[in-house]
Design a protein around this motif. Structure first.
Motif, PDB file in Angstrom:
ATOM      1  N   ASP A  10       0.882  -1.137  -0.015  1.00  0.00           N
ATOM      2  CA  ASP A  10      -0.006  -0.020  -0.170  1.00  0.00           C
ATOM      3  C   ASP A  10       1.059   1.052   0.103  1.00  0.00           C
ATOM      4  N   THR A  14       3.130  -0.930   3.622  1.00  0.00           N
ATOM      5  CA  THR A  14       2.593  -2.363   4.238  1.00  0.00           C
ATOM      6  C   THR A  14       2.637  -3.122   3.193  1.00  0.00           C
ATOM      7  N   LEU A  16       0.718  -5.914   1.466  1.00  0.00           N
ATOM      8  CA  LEU A  16      -0.594  -6.440   1.533  1.00  0.00           C
ATOM      9  C   LEU A  16      -0.567  -7.952   1.132  1.00  0.00           C
ATOM     10  N   ARG A 122      -6.167  -1.504   3.952  1.00  0.00           N
ATOM     11  CA  ARG A 122      -4.784  -1.294   4.589  1.00  0.00           C
ATOM     12  C   ARG A 122      -4.222  -2.501   5.457  1.00  0.00           C
ATOM     13  N   GLN A 123      -4.814  -3.725   5.153  1.00  0.00           N
ATOM     14  CA  GLN A 123      -4.460  -4.900   5.947  1.00  0.00           C
ATOM     15  C   GLN A 123      -3.892  -5.863   4.951  1.00  0.00           C
TER      16      GLN A 123
END
Length: 149
Positions: A10, A14, A16, A122-123
């Motif tokens: 992202d 992060t 993903l 965002r995970q």
């Protein structure tokens, strides 16, 4: 021709999703550290390309940096307007994977992750459907197969 691995980051760095197919050598560091190093390198390369370009590369244009190669592999890069970054590492015989990366983003990630209310933004992606469809797509690419030894 072969595909080694795929990273999806992202805009904040992060990771993903990470997928691996024909990677012959591991980095020798924890996976999270590898993700940080990869994202940092991408951030630096994109900045370097923008500053050294003989023509104006607007901050809004996402095609200033599309790939680079070493003596062993080629890194293909695709950045979306929302800041999602897809990285595909292949052997040197793959000239461009831009269309494949665009397909992964627009037909798989957007449809199976972004539009899925069960996938929090965002995970790291937990969708088995996304993973299986991504794997099937990557395996269907003409440059998927392992390079002859």
């Amino acid at each position: 021709m072969t595909i080694h691995n795929l990273y999806i980051f992202d805009r904040a760095g992060t990771c993903l999703h990470y997928g691996e197919w024909h990677r012959r050598r591991q980095a020798g560091i924890p996976r999270e550290e590898e993700f940080k190093l990869m994202f940092g390198m991408l951030f630096s390369l994109r900045s370097f390309v923008g500053k050294m370009s003989p023509t104006d590369i607007s901050a809004r244009r996402r095609d200033g940096f599309v790939s680079f190669q070493t003596s062993k592999y080629r890194l293909h890069y695709y950045e979306t307007p929302s800041g999602l970054r897809l990285v595909l590492n292949t052997d040197l015989s793959v000239a461009s994977a831009r269309e494949a990366l665009h397909h992964i983003y627009s037909h798989l990630f957007v449809e199976l992750v972004v539009k899925n209310p069960l996938c929090p933004p965002r995970q790291p992606v937990q969708s088995d459907l996304f993973r299986s469809r991504l794997d099937a797509f990557v395996r269907s690419l003409p440059f998927f197969g392992p390079r002859p030894a």
